[in-house]
Scaffold this motif. Structure first.
Motif, PDB file in Angstrom:
ATOM      1  N   SER A   6      -6.250  11.939  -8.086  1.00  0.00           N
ATOM      2  CA  SER A   6      -7.104  12.401  -6.995  1.00  0.00           C
ATOM      3  C   SER A   6      -6.602  11.894  -5.645  1.00  0.00           C
ATOM      4  N   CYS A  29      -3.504  11.034  -4.856  1.00  0.00           N
ATOM      5  CA  CYS A  29      -2.255  11.715  -4.490  1.00  0.00           C
ATOM      6  C   CYS A  29      -2.551  13.014  -3.765  1.00  0.00           C
ATOM      7  N   GLU A  30      -3.534  13.757  -4.264  1.00  0.00           N
ATOM      8  CA  GLU A  30      -3.927  14.994  -3.595  1.00  0.00           C
ATOM      9  C   GLU A  30      -4.553  14.694  -2.235  1.00  0.00           C
ATOM     10  N   GLN A  70       0.766  18.375  -3.033  1.00  0.00           N
ATOM     11  CA  GLN A  70       0.283  19.727  -3.345  1.00  0.00           C
ATOM     12  C   GLN A  70       0.246  20.015  -4.834  1.00  0.00           C
ATOM     13  N   ILE A  90      -8.281  18.517 -10.897  1.00  0.00           N
ATOM     14  CA  ILE A  90      -7.182  18.863 -10.009  1.00  0.00           C
ATOM     15  C   ILE A  90      -7.608  19.983  -9.059  1.00  0.00           C
ATOM     16  N   LYS A  91      -7.409  19.759  -7.761  1.00  0.00           N
ATOM     17  CA  LYS A  91      -7.764  20.759  -6.765  1.00  0.00           C
ATOM     18  C   LYS A  91      -6.551  21.571  -6.327  1.00  0.00           C
ATOM     19  N   THR A  92      -5.355  21.083  -6.628  1.00  0.00           N
ATOM     20  CA  THR A  92      -4.129  21.791  -6.246  1.00  0.00           C
ATOM     21  C   THR A  92      -3.541  22.456  -7.485  1.00  0.00           C
ATOM     22  N   LYS A 106       6.598  22.566  -1.900  1.00  0.00           N
ATOM     23  CA  LYS A 106       5.482  21.722  -2.317  1.00  0.00           C
ATOM     24  C   LYS A 106       5.990  20.439  -2.978  1.00  0.00           C
ATOM     25  N   SER A 140       5.025  17.856  -5.839  1.00  0.00           N
ATOM     26  CA  SER A 140       4.204  17.546  -7.006  1.00  0.00           C
ATOM     27  C   SER A 140       4.537  16.127  -7.442  1.00  0.00           C
TER      28      SER A 140
END
Length: 237
Positions: free
Chosen positions: A30, A32-33, A38, A63-65, A3, A5
């Protein structure tokens, strides 16, 4: 799958230079995601010279990840992590006035302290990682501290990459093998870039996560954030 980050500290540095909210840290995280990252990494320091403690509180719910909070586990930092409860906390032994992190933990001589801090975070259901040099002994003592993962401090690899990449990667491969044999998860970060990332991943393909900030923001000045994140993801294939 390894992943990516994205560490957004440098974006906060630019924002703080003018005192307003441009660039908008929440939008950058947001985006970046949205562009494929990830995870998001932040490293709040006591003087809040880049990421502020309130930024961390604001970022967490959007954050969604995965949110990874790096830092030296002083009391204020521990309280923040336990309040925010990120997916991962990475313990870094930097002093309050360091420009950037420049070494890993001496896990052997800090085992009691690290074991206590890690115990508190794990009790709260937070995955833990200890920032270490590429030293199998330090990896071994990190395991004894009860951590879930170690993060290899990769600046020495990056600094020596052009002088002989096989020699530069060797101690990191040894440390990574030690972590795998001990059942530890493996992260890496510091001065990884488009120049050296693919070779690092090629030699240590079982790495769980790389945390990259400075190089991504520098590259984004020329290539744009979306394109840059895409190229870093490609380097991890």
């Amino acid at each position: 799958m390894t992943k990516l980050s994205v560490n957004i500290n440098k974006v906060a540095t630019i924002r703080n230079a003018r005192g307003a909210n441009n660039p908008d840290i929440l939008k950058v995280a947001s985006d970046c995601e949205l562009f494929g990252a990830q995870g998001i990494t932040v490293h709040p320091r006591p003087d809040e010279r880049h990421i502020r403690y309130q930024d961390v509180r604001d970022i967490r719910p959007m954050i969604k990840t995965e949110l990874n909070i790096e830092g030296n586990p002083i009391a204020k930092y521990i309280d923040l992590v336990l309040e925010v409860r990120p997916a991962q906390v990475t313990l870094v032994p930097d002093s309050h006035d360091q420009i950037t992190s420049n070494h890993g933990w001496d896990t052997k001589n800090n085992i009691t302290f690290l074991t206590d801090v890690i115990g508190r975070f794990k009790e709260a259901g937070i995955r833990t990682s200890i920032f270490v040099d590429a030293d199998a002994e330090m990896v071994g003592y990190a395991k004894k501290c009860g951590t879930d993962r170690v993060e290899l401090y990769t600046e020495p690899y990056a600094a020596n990459y052009r002088n002989g990449r096989a020699e530069a990667i060797a101690p990191f491969t040894d440390a990574a093998m030690a972590a795998r044999e001990l059942g530890l998860g493996l992260n890496a970060g510091h001065d990884l870039s488009l120049e050296n990332l693919h070779y690092f991943h090629q030699n240590i393909p079982w790495i769980d996560e790389v945390s990259i900030g400075h190089a991504i923001i520098c590259d984004a000045l020329y290539m744009g954030l979306r394109n840059t994140i895409g190229k870093y993801l490609e380097a991890l294939k």
